[in-house]
Design a protein around this motif. Structure first.
Motif, PDB file in Angstrom:
ATOM      1  N   GLY A  85     -35.430  -3.795  -0.239  1.00 49.66           N
ATOM      2  CA  GLY A  85     -35.799  -4.842   0.007  1.00 49.66           C
ATOM      3  C   GLY A  85     -37.298  -4.977  -0.190  1.00 49.66           C
ATOM      4  O   GLY A  85     -38.070  -5.862   0.230  1.00 49.66           O
ATOM      5  N   ASP A  86     -37.958  -4.160  -0.972  1.00 43.92           N
ATOM      6  CA  ASP A  86     -39.446  -4.531  -1.313  1.00 43.92           C
ATOM      7  C   ASP A  86     -39.736  -5.303  -2.454  1.00 43.92           C
ATOM      8  O   ASP A  86     -40.786  -5.749  -2.877  1.00 43.92           O
ATOM      9  N   ARG A  87     -38.500  -5.972  -2.848  1.00 47.99           N
ATOM     10  CA  ARG A  87     -38.860  -6.890  -4.082  1.00 47.99           C
ATOM     11  C   ARG A  87     -39.330  -6.531  -5.270  1.00 47.99           C
ATOM     12  O   ARG A  87     -39.741  -6.998  -6.285  1.00 47.99           O
ATOM     13  N   ARG A  88     -39.189  -5.252  -5.600  1.00 44.93           N
ATOM     14  CA  ARG A  88     -39.568  -4.527  -6.595  1.00 44.93           C
ATOM     15  C   ARG A  88     -38.350  -3.585  -7.106  1.00 44.93           C
ATOM     16  O   ARG A  88     -37.574  -3.079  -6.325  1.00 44.93           O
ATOM     17  N   ILE A  89     -37.960  -3.598  -8.340  1.00 47.85           N
ATOM     18  CA  ILE A  89     -36.786  -2.824  -8.794  1.00 47.85           C
ATOM     19  C   ILE A  89     -37.063  -1.392  -9.313  1.00 47.85           C
ATOM     20  O   ILE A  89     -37.719  -1.508 -10.673  1.00 47.85           O
ATOM     21  N   THR A  90     -37.037  -0.267  -8.655  1.00 51.48           N
ATOM     22  CA  THR A  90     -37.204   0.986  -9.291  1.00 51.48           C
ATOM     23  C   THR A  90     -35.965   1.324 -10.357  1.00 51.48           C
ATOM     24  O   THR A  90     -35.075   0.599 -10.088  1.00 51.48           O
TER      25      THR A  90
ATOM     26  N   THR B 197     -29.904 -16.487 -11.882  1.00 48.07           N
ATOM     27  CA  THR B 197     -29.293 -15.354 -12.066  1.00 48.07           C
ATOM     28  C   THR B 197     -30.260 -14.342 -11.849  1.00 48.07           C
ATOM     29  O   THR B 197     -30.045 -13.204 -11.407  1.00 48.07           O
ATOM     30  N   LEU B 198     -31.302 -14.303 -12.379  1.00 47.65           N
ATOM     31  CA  LEU B 198     -32.559 -13.268 -12.175  1.00 47.65           C
ATOM     32  C   LEU B 198     -32.745 -13.216 -10.626  1.00 47.65           C
ATOM     33  O   LEU B 198     -33.068 -11.986 -10.107  1.00 47.65           O
ATOM     34  N   ALA B 199     -32.986 -14.316  -9.870  1.00 47.50           N
ATOM     35  CA  ALA B 199     -32.998 -14.194  -8.456  1.00 47.50           C
ATOM     36  C   ALA B 199     -32.171 -13.409  -7.721  1.00 47.50           C
ATOM     37  O   ALA B 199     -32.352 -12.521  -6.789  1.00 47.50           O
ATOM     38  N   ASP B 200     -30.671 -13.713  -8.113  1.00 48.24           N
ATOM     39  CA  ASP B 200     -29.639 -13.027  -7.858  1.00 48.24           C
ATOM     40  C   ASP B 200     -29.604 -11.524  -7.818  1.00 48.24           C
ATOM     41  O   ASP B 200     -29.321 -10.763  -7.227  1.00 48.24           O
ATOM     42  N   PHE B 201     -29.881 -11.304  -9.166  1.00 45.75           N
ATOM     43  CA  PHE B 201     -30.157  -9.799  -9.732  1.00 45.75           C
ATOM     44  C   PHE B 201     -31.038  -9.120  -8.918  1.00 45.75           C
ATOM     45  O   PHE B 201     -30.928  -8.082  -8.272  1.00 45.75           O
TER      46      PHE B 201
ATOM     47  N   ARG C 231     -31.913  -9.827  -5.562  1.00 49.19           N
ATOM     48  CA  ARG C 231     -31.554  -9.667  -4.219  1.00 49.19           C
ATOM     49  C   ARG C 231     -30.476  -8.666  -4.225  1.00 49.19           C
ATOM     50  O   ARG C 231     -30.451  -7.723  -3.156  1.00 49.19           O
ATOM     51  N   GLN C 232     -29.583  -8.450  -5.373  1.00 51.07           N
ATOM     52  CA  GLN C 232     -28.526  -7.485  -5.429  1.00 51.07           C
ATOM     53  C   GLN C 232     -29.079  -6.016  -5.543  1.00 51.07           C
ATOM     54  O   GLN C 232     -28.548  -5.012  -5.256  1.00 51.07           O
ATOM     55  N   ALA C 233     -29.789  -5.887  -6.646  1.00 51.57           N
ATOM     56  CA  ALA C 233     -30.049  -4.560  -7.126  1.00 51.57           C
ATOM     57  C   ALA C 233     -31.487  -3.991  -6.402  1.00 51.57           C
ATOM     58  O   ALA C 233     -31.633  -2.604  -6.007  1.00 51.57           O
ATOM     59  N   ASP C 234     -32.375  -4.838  -5.559  1.00 47.97           N
ATOM     60  CA  ASP C 234     -33.278  -4.291  -4.726  1.00 47.97           C
ATOM     61  C   ASP C 234     -32.688  -3.808  -3.371  1.00 47.97           C
ATOM     62  O   ASP C 234     -32.865  -4.352  -2.425  1.00 47.97           O
TER      63      ASP C 234
ATOM     64  N   TYR D 181     -27.266  -0.152 -10.033  1.00 46.56           N
ATOM     65  CA  TYR D 181     -26.643  -1.675 -10.255  1.00 46.56           C
ATOM     66  C   TYR D 181     -26.029  -1.581 -11.662  1.00 46.56           C
ATOM     67  O   TYR D 181     -24.899  -2.118 -11.378  1.00 46.56           O
ATOM     68  N   PHE D 182     -26.376  -0.892 -12.528  1.00 43.42           N
ATOM     69  CA  PHE D 182     -25.718  -1.099 -13.961  1.00 43.42           C
ATOM     70  C   PHE D 182     -25.181   0.018 -14.225  1.00 43.42           C
ATOM     71  O   PHE D 182     -24.310   0.015 -15.133  1.00 43.42           O
ATOM     72  N   ALA D 183     -25.516   1.220 -13.764  1.00 45.75           N
ATOM     73  CA  ALA D 183     -24.704   2.777 -14.536  1.00 45.75           C
ATOM     74  C   ALA D 183     -23.729   2.982 -13.559  1.00 45.75           C
ATOM     75  O   ALA D 183     -23.478   2.562 -12.446  1.00 45.75           O
TER      76      ALA D 183
END
Ligand SMILES: [Ca+2]
Ligand SMILES: [Ca+2]
Length: 70
Positions: free
Chosen positions: A56-61, A44-48, A50-53, A68-70
């Protein structure tokens, strides 16, 4: 996916971003997932990530997180 208010999203983001770097890395998500075992599995975390980033820098600002959430 349930939508959050911006304040709720920020609170959750801050909870996960334990080193206060302003971005969430997979390691921080893993730590968060471990602390909330059962609700957030590794897949689930890995999917999150992939979808939220979106850039594509593999960090989520917070900007990405919020999209993604709001
Ligand atoms: Ca961080
Ligand atoms: Ca990113």
């Amino acid at each position: 996916m349930e939508k959050l208010t911006e304040a709720e999203a920020k609170a959750l983001f801050d909870e996960i971003d334990t080193d206060r770097s302003g971005e969430i890395r997979l390691r921080e998500l893993r730590d968060y997932g471990l602390a909330h075992e059962g609700t957030l599995g590794a897949a689930t975390l890995a999917d999150f990530v992939r979808q939220a980033d979106t850039d594509g820098d593999r960090r989520i600002t917070f900007t990405e997180f919020k999209k993604y959430f709001a």
